[in-house]
Motif scaffolding. Structure first.
Motif, PDB file in Angstrom:
ATOM      1  N   VAL A 131       0.811  -1.214   0.000  1.00 30.17           N
ATOM      2  CA  VAL A 131       0.000   0.000   0.000  1.00 30.17           C
ATOM      3  C   VAL A 131       0.848   1.269   0.000  1.00 30.17           C
ATOM      4  N   GLN A 132       2.095   1.187   0.488  1.00 36.43           N
ATOM      5  CA  GLN A 132       2.977   2.354   0.488  1.00 36.43           C
ATOM      6  C   GLN A 132       4.076   2.260  -0.566  1.00 36.43           C
ATOM      7  N   ASP A 133       4.033   1.254  -1.396  1.00 34.09           N
ATOM      8  CA  ASP A 133       5.047   1.046  -2.428  1.00 34.09           C
ATOM      9  C   ASP A 133       5.004   2.164  -3.474  1.00 34.09           C
ATOM     10  N   ALA A 134       6.176   2.597  -3.937  1.00 33.65           N
ATOM     11  CA  ALA A 134       6.251   3.728  -4.869  1.00 33.65           C
ATOM     12  C   ALA A 134       5.528   3.435  -6.182  1.00 33.65           C
ATOM     13  N   PHE A 135       5.728   2.246  -6.718  1.00 30.63           N
ATOM     14  CA  PHE A 135       5.067   1.905  -7.974  1.00 30.63           C
ATOM     15  C   PHE A 135       3.559   1.816  -7.799  1.00 30.63           C
ATOM     16  N   MET A 136       3.113   1.233  -6.695  1.00 29.53           N
ATOM     17  CA  MET A 136       1.684   1.098  -6.465  1.00 29.53           C
ATOM     18  C   MET A 136       1.033   2.453  -6.164  1.00 29.53           C
ATOM     19  N   THR A 137       1.793   3.363  -5.575  1.00 31.91           N
ATOM     20  CA  THR A 137       1.302   4.719  -5.375  1.00 31.91           C
ATOM     21  C   THR A 137       1.132   5.429  -6.713  1.00 31.91           C
ATOM     22  N   TYR A 138       2.078   5.184  -7.628  1.00 28.21           N
ATOM     23  CA  TYR A 138       1.963   5.709  -8.991  1.00 28.21           C
ATOM     24  C   TYR A 138       0.768   5.087  -9.707  1.00 28.21           C
ATOM     25  N   LEU A 139       0.570   3.784  -9.486  1.00 26.57           N
ATOM     26  CA  LEU A 139      -0.503   3.067 -10.152  1.00 26.57           C
ATOM     27  C   LEU A 139      -1.872   3.507  -9.643  1.00 26.57           C
ATOM     28  N   PHE A 140      -1.977   3.615  -8.303  1.00 25.29           N
ATOM     29  CA  PHE A 140      -3.245   3.995  -7.670  1.00 25.29           C
ATOM     30  C   PHE A 140      -3.002   5.222  -6.782  1.00 25.29           C
ATOM     31  N   PRO A 141      -3.083   6.418  -7.324  1.00 28.90           N
ATOM     32  CA  PRO A 141      -2.771   7.633  -6.552  1.00 28.90           C
ATOM     33  C   PRO A 141      -3.695   7.883  -5.364  1.00 28.90           C
ATOM     34  N   ASN A 142      -4.925   7.394  -5.433  1.00 28.14           N
ATOM     35  CA  ASN A 142      -5.885   7.640  -4.358  1.00 28.14           C
ATOM     36  C   ASN A 142      -5.607   6.708  -3.178  1.00 28.14           C
ATOM     37  N   PRO A 143      -5.136   7.241  -2.045  1.00 25.06           N
ATOM     38  CA  PRO A 143      -4.796   6.377  -0.907  1.00 25.06           C
ATOM     39  C   PRO A 143      -6.003   5.701  -0.271  1.00 25.06           C
ATOM     40  N   ILE A 144      -7.188   6.256  -0.470  1.00 23.87           N
ATOM     41  CA  ILE A 144      -8.390   5.702   0.148  1.00 23.87           C
ATOM     42  C   ILE A 144      -8.774   4.360  -0.481  1.00 23.87           C
ATOM     43  N   THR A 145      -8.644   4.268  -1.793  1.00 19.55           N
ATOM     44  CA  THR A 145      -9.045   3.050  -2.507  1.00 19.55           C
ATOM     45  C   THR A 145      -7.867   2.172  -2.911  1.00 19.55           C
ATOM     46  N   ARG A 146      -6.642   2.584  -2.585  1.00 17.30           N
ATOM     47  CA  ARG A 146      -5.455   1.871  -3.085  1.00 17.30           C
ATOM     48  C   ARG A 146      -5.397   0.421  -2.621  1.00 17.30           C
ATOM     49  N   GLU A 147      -5.583   0.177  -1.329  1.00 17.18           N
ATOM     50  CA  GLU A 147      -5.428  -1.189  -0.835  1.00 17.18           C
ATOM     51  C   GLU A 147      -6.452  -2.136  -1.452  1.00 17.18           C
ATOM     52  N   GLN A 148      -7.685  -1.678  -1.588  1.00 10.85           N
ATOM     53  CA  GLN A 148      -8.701  -2.521  -2.200  1.00 10.85           C
ATOM     54  C   GLN A 148      -8.384  -2.783  -3.663  1.00 10.85           C
ATOM     55  N   ASN A 149      -7.906  -1.774  -4.378  1.00 12.37           N
ATOM     56  CA  ASN A 149      -7.521  -1.965  -5.774  1.00 12.37           C
ATOM     57  C   ASN A 149      -6.344  -2.926  -5.896  1.00 12.37           C
ATOM     58  N   LEU A 150      -5.414  -2.841  -4.967  1.00  9.38           N
ATOM     59  CA  LEU A 150      -4.278  -3.762  -4.985  1.00  9.38           C
ATOM     60  C   LEU A 150      -4.732  -5.195  -4.756  1.00  9.38           C
ATOM     61  N   THR A 151      -5.635  -5.386  -3.812  1.00  9.69           N
ATOM     62  CA  THR A 151      -6.171  -6.725  -3.564  1.00  9.69           C
ATOM     63  C   THR A 151      -6.842  -7.271  -4.821  1.00  9.69           C
ATOM     64  N   THR A 152      -7.598  -6.418  -5.498  1.00  7.97           N
ATOM     65  CA  THR A 152      -8.248  -6.807  -6.759  1.00  7.97           C
ATOM     66  C   THR A 152      -7.215  -7.178  -7.810  1.00  7.97           C
ATOM     67  N   LEU A 153      -6.133  -6.414  -7.893  1.00  9.00           N
ATOM     68  CA  LEU A 153      -5.081  -6.673  -8.874  1.00  9.00           C
ATOM     69  C   LEU A 153      -4.341  -7.968  -8.580  1.00  9.00           C
ATOM     70  N   PHE A 154      -4.105  -8.257  -7.301  1.00 10.03           N
ATOM     71  CA  PHE A 154      -3.317  -9.437  -6.945  1.00 10.03           C
ATOM     72  C   PHE A 154      -4.105 -10.743  -7.045  1.00 10.03           C
ATOM     73  N   LEU A 155      -5.416 -10.692  -7.034  1.00 16.26           N
ATOM     74  CA  LEU A 155      -6.205 -11.925  -7.138  1.00 16.26           C
ATOM     75  C   LEU A 155      -5.898 -12.716  -8.413  1.00 16.26           C
ATOM     76  N   PRO A 156      -5.896 -12.109  -9.603  1.00 18.45           N
ATOM     77  CA  PRO A 156      -5.535 -12.888 -10.797  1.00 18.45           C
ATOM     78  C   PRO A 156      -4.065 -13.299 -10.825  1.00 18.45           C
ATOM     79  N   VAL A 157      -3.200 -12.542 -10.157  1.00 14.31           N
ATOM     80  CA  VAL A 157      -1.800 -12.957 -10.034  1.00 14.31           C
ATOM     81  C   VAL A 157      -1.726 -14.277  -9.269  1.00 14.31           C
ATOM     82  N   ILE A 158      -2.452 -14.355  -8.153  1.00 16.60           N
ATOM     83  CA  ILE A 158      -2.501 -15.575  -7.356  1.00 16.60           C
ATOM     84  C   ILE A 158      -3.110 -16.716  -8.164  1.00 16.60           C
ATOM     85  N   GLU A 159      -4.207 -16.442  -8.855  1.00 18.49           N
ATOM     86  CA  GLU A 159      -4.887 -17.472  -9.636  1.00 18.49           C
ATOM     87  C   GLU A 159      -3.990 -17.999 -10.750  1.00 18.49           C
ATOM     88  N   CYS A 160      -3.334 -17.095 -11.453  1.00 21.06           N
ATOM     89  CA  CYS A 160      -2.449 -17.501 -12.546  1.00 21.06           C
ATOM     90  C   CYS A 160      -1.285 -18.341 -12.027  1.00 21.06           C
TER      91      CYS A 160
END
Length: 217
Positions: free
Chosen positions: A39-68
């Motif tokens: 949630v505090q990673d520089a690349f992920m901050t660039y990817l998701f600038p909004n700190p309020i929704t960042r963690e949820q968006n990251l969880t959404t992004l990582f789900l297909p990574v885990i599945e794959c």
């Protein structure tokens, strides 16, 4: 996708769940742990600038990574879901259409928004090309590793990586490659036996990245 280590201190034991026993619920737990870790990673901050929704968006992004990774590599999940690691065989980079469909990556633009998806493609696409051009035959790609902030300092990152490297060796992979967008992680990976093979600044994101490799044979 960048990888993140939170600690390299020793711990006494860690539970591992192989991809054959990982349930849908555990996959969600793994994605949530990774979301919190980045949630505090520089690349992920660039990817998701909004700190309020960042963690949820990251969880959404990582789900297909885990599945794959559960289909084309392996998953490591620490005790109580406090950390997770995902890797795939290098022969699936870049992901073919069938793998995009099977893992759910095909729906990511709709789930995280097209502006974030374009930023992801701009950075990851460039880095992925550079990684593949330097990779040996039969390599494995350590896609992501992270530890929940609540479990920092327990050595989970180190043990997740060591367990994954052992699995890669057992499947006859020649080397493990990874990318990090955090310079402080470079020395941690070197401590674990990785060697820096390339660093550059991705032109469209203007973010620096580091590629490291460890021979497995």
């Amino acid at each position: 996708m960048s990888v993140e280590i939170m600690s390299v201190e020793p711990i006494e034991k860690m539970n591992k769940y192989s991809n054959s026993t990982l349930t849908t619920f555990q996959k969600k737990i793994a994605a949530k742990a990774l979301g919190a870790a980045f949630v505090q990673d520089a690349f992920m901050t660039y990817l998701f600038p909004n700190p309020i929704t960042r963690e949820q968006n990251l969880t959404t992004l990582f789900l297909p990574v885990i599945e794959c990774s559960s289909h084309y590599g392996d998953i490591e999940l620490a005790t109580e879901g406090k950390g997770a690691l995902a890797w795939i065989s290098g022969k699936y980079l870049p992901l073919p259409l069938f793998q995009l469909l099977r893992s759910g990556f095909i729906w990511i633009p709709l789930k995280i928004g097209f502006p974030a998806f374009r930023r992801l493609q701009n950075h990851d696409g460039f880095c992925e090309h550079e990684i593949i051009s330097r990779a040996p035959k039969d390599f494995a790609y350590l896609w992501v590793v992270g530890v929940h902030p609540e479990a920092a300092g327990q050595g989970l990152g180190k043990h997740l990586i060591q367990s994954a490297l052992n699995t890669m060796r057992s499947r006859s992979h020649s080397a493990c490659l990874l990318r990090t967008d955090n310079e402080k992680n470079v020395s941690l990976y070197e401590h674990l036996g990785f060697k820096l093979v390339h660093t550059d600044i991705a032109p469209k994101s203007n973010l620096q990245y580091w590629v490291l490799s460890q021979e497995l044979v």
